[in-house]
Design a protein around this motif. Sequence first.
Motif, mmCIF file in Angstrom:
data_model
loop_
_atom_site.group_PDB
_atom_site.id
_atom_site.type_symbol
_atom_site.label_atom_id
_atom_site.label_comp_id
_atom_site.label_asym_id
_atom_site.label_seq_id
_atom_site.Cartn_x
_atom_site.Cartn_y
_atom_site.Cartn_z
ATOM 1 N N MET A 1 16.463 1.191 4.875
ATOM 2 C CA MET A 1 15.520 2.398 5.125
ATOM 3 C C MET A 1 15.774 2.943 4.003
ATOM 4 O O MET A 1 16.187 2.996 2.917
ATOM 5 C CB MET A 1 16.382 3.087 6.185
ATOM 6 C CG MET A 1 16.124 2.490 7.547
ATOM 7 S SD MET A 1 16.630 3.703 8.855
ATOM 8 C CE MET A 1 15.706 3.345 10.105
ATOM 9 N N ILE A 2 14.234 3.583 3.787
ATOM 10 C CA ILE A 2 13.973 4.346 2.626
ATOM 11 C C ILE A 2 13.131 5.867 3.307
ATOM 12 O O ILE A 2 12.784 5.594 4.397
ATOM 13 C CB ILE A 2 13.146 3.802 1.669
ATOM 14 C CG1 ILE A 2 11.706 3.212 2.188
ATOM 15 C CG2 ILE A 2 13.685 2.773 0.761
ATOM 16 C CD1 ILE A 2 10.633 2.934 1.037
ATOM 17 N N MET A 3 13.305 6.875 2.616
ATOM 18 C CA MET A 3 12.455 7.748 2.792
ATOM 19 C C MET A 3 11.125 7.999 2.591
ATOM 20 O O MET A 3 10.833 7.655 1.199
ATOM 21 C CB MET A 3 13.009 9.183 2.441
ATOM 22 C CG MET A 3 14.573 9.538 3.109
ATOM 23 S SD MET A 3 14.346 9.611 5.014
ATOM 24 C CE MET A 3 13.683 11.285 4.972
ATOM 25 N N VAL A 4 10.001 7.937 3.188
ATOM 26 C CA VAL A 4 8.662 8.045 2.816
ATOM 27 C C VAL A 4 7.926 9.195 3.302
ATOM 28 O O VAL A 4 7.984 9.402 4.570
ATOM 29 C CB VAL A 4 8.027 6.487 3.244
ATOM 30 C CG1 VAL A 4 6.614 6.799 2.978
ATOM 31 C CG2 VAL A 4 8.674 5.401 2.615
ATOM 32 N N ARG A 5 7.582 9.944 2.352
ATOM 33 C CA ARG A 5 6.937 11.186 2.882
ATOM 34 C C ARG A 5 7.908 12.016 3.989
ATOM 35 O O ARG A 5 7.365 12.467 5.089
ATOM 36 C CB ARG A 5 5.680 10.813 3.416
ATOM 37 C CG ARG A 5 4.686 10.277 2.305
ATOM 38 C CD ARG A 5 3.515 9.921 2.929
ATOM 39 N NE ARG A 5 2.634 8.768 1.849
ATOM 40 C CZ ARG A 5 1.895 8.059 2.143
ATOM 41 N NH1 ARG A 5 1.257 7.968 3.385
ATOM 42 N NH2 ARG A 5 1.448 7.284 1.091
ATOM 43 N N ASP A 6 9.057 12.106 3.607
ATOM 44 C CA ASP A 6 10.069 12.871 4.451
ATOM 45 C C ASP A 6 10.174 12.222 5.784
ATOM 46 O O ASP A 6 10.875 12.699 6.852
ATOM 47 C CB ASP A 6 9.724 14.354 4.576
ATOM 48 C CG ASP A 6 9.645 15.023 3.514
ATOM 49 O OD1 ASP A 6 10.387 14.919 2.601
ATOM 50 O OD2 ASP A 6 8.754 16.110 3.323
ATOM 51 N N GLU B 1 0.103 3.216 3.918
ATOM 52 C CA GLU B 1 -0.020 2.367 2.840
ATOM 53 C C GLU B 1 0.387 3.448 1.558
ATOM 54 O O GLU B 1 -0.102 4.454 1.447
ATOM 55 C CB GLU B 1 -1.454 1.899 2.429
ATOM 56 C CG GLU B 1 -1.564 1.181 1.315
ATOM 57 C CD GLU B 1 -2.073 -0.181 1.512
ATOM 58 O OE1 GLU B 1 -2.159 -1.154 0.827
ATOM 59 O OE2 GLU B 1 -2.609 -0.417 2.438
ATOM 60 N N LEU B 2 1.480 2.848 0.910
ATOM 61 C CA LEU B 2 1.976 3.596 -0.377
ATOM 62 C C LEU B 2 0.939 3.682 -1.356
ATOM 63 O O LEU B 2 0.290 2.749 -1.645
ATOM 64 C CB LEU B 2 3.389 2.974 -0.766
ATOM 65 C CG LEU B 2 4.498 2.878 0.365
ATOM 66 C CD1 LEU B 2 5.973 2.580 -0.415
ATOM 67 C CD2 LEU B 2 4.734 4.322 1.173
ATOM 68 N N SER B 3 0.889 4.859 -1.969
ATOM 69 C CA SER B 3 0.145 4.937 -3.176
ATOM 70 C C SER B 3 0.348 4.117 -4.176
ATOM 71 O O SER B 3 1.660 3.736 -4.275
ATOM 72 C CB SER B 3 -0.008 6.374 -3.428
ATOM 73 O OG SER B 3 1.365 6.675 -4.318
ATOM 74 N N LYS B 4 -0.346 3.946 -5.468
ATOM 75 C CA LYS B 4 -0.171 3.362 -6.405
ATOM 76 C C LYS B 4 1.214 3.956 -7.201
ATOM 77 O O LYS B 4 2.065 3.043 -7.651
ATOM 78 C CB LYS B 4 -0.965 3.355 -7.632
ATOM 79 C CG LYS B 4 -2.284 2.448 -6.966
ATOM 80 C CD LYS B 4 -3.478 2.525 -8.036
ATOM 81 C CE LYS B 4 -4.523 1.801 -7.753
ATOM 82 N NZ LYS B 4 -5.725 1.619 -8.653
ATOM 83 N N PHE C 1 6.611 1.250 7.595
ATOM 84 C CA PHE C 1 6.701 1.448 8.955
ATOM 85 C C PHE C 1 7.734 2.667 9.273
ATOM 86 O O PHE C 1 8.562 2.448 9.021
ATOM 87 C CB PHE C 1 6.948 0.091 9.577
ATOM 88 C CG PHE C 1 6.018 -1.009 9.606
ATOM 89 C CD1 PHE C 1 5.185 -1.208 10.776
ATOM 90 C CD2 PHE C 1 5.930 -1.422 8.716
ATOM 91 C CE1 PHE C 1 4.311 -2.451 10.522
ATOM 92 C CE2 PHE C 1 4.804 -2.783 8.464
ATOM 93 C CZ PHE C 1 4.254 -2.873 9.582
ATOM 94 N N THR C 2 6.970 3.365 10.031
ATOM 95 C CA THR C 2 7.575 4.602 10.633
ATOM 96 C C THR C 2 8.363 4.275 12.001
ATOM 97 O O THR C 2 8.142 2.995 12.222
ATOM 98 C CB THR C 2 6.844 5.786 10.880
ATOM 99 O OG1 THR C 2 5.863 5.577 12.015
ATOM 100 C CG2 THR C 2 6.173 6.478 9.673
#
Length: 133
Positions: free
Chosen positions: A17-22, A60-63, A93-94
Amino acid sequence: MQENKLIINTDIVKSRMIMVRDNPALLDRDVAELYGVQTREINQAVRNNPDKFPDGYVCELSKEESAALRSKFLTLESNTGRGKYSKHGYKAFTEKGLYMLATILKGKRAVETTIAIIETYAQLRLMVRDRSE
């Protein structure tokens, strides 16, 4: 991809798991590994079922976000210029997206993986609740 014998449990899910956009999320490559399929199969499931993945389910993650992850994971092998991870943008994926993906993927491994993912998110919610109390 040949189905490997990775035993899926909450510790394995948490470690990816990672944090993506909180939000806690799993990258498409990690979801694929957990489910024992190729990343392209995960992304194809999303493309083929757009109604199941509205905004906030998969992003989709930004560049810049992808570049930061690539440098963190040291993805390129120095001698060949090729790495084991995608050179393209990652999808994250959330929790909701993972639940929707579970409605598409079938098989014993899919059931085990989905249960581990559900248990992991339940544990995270308990930890957050306990901290706030």
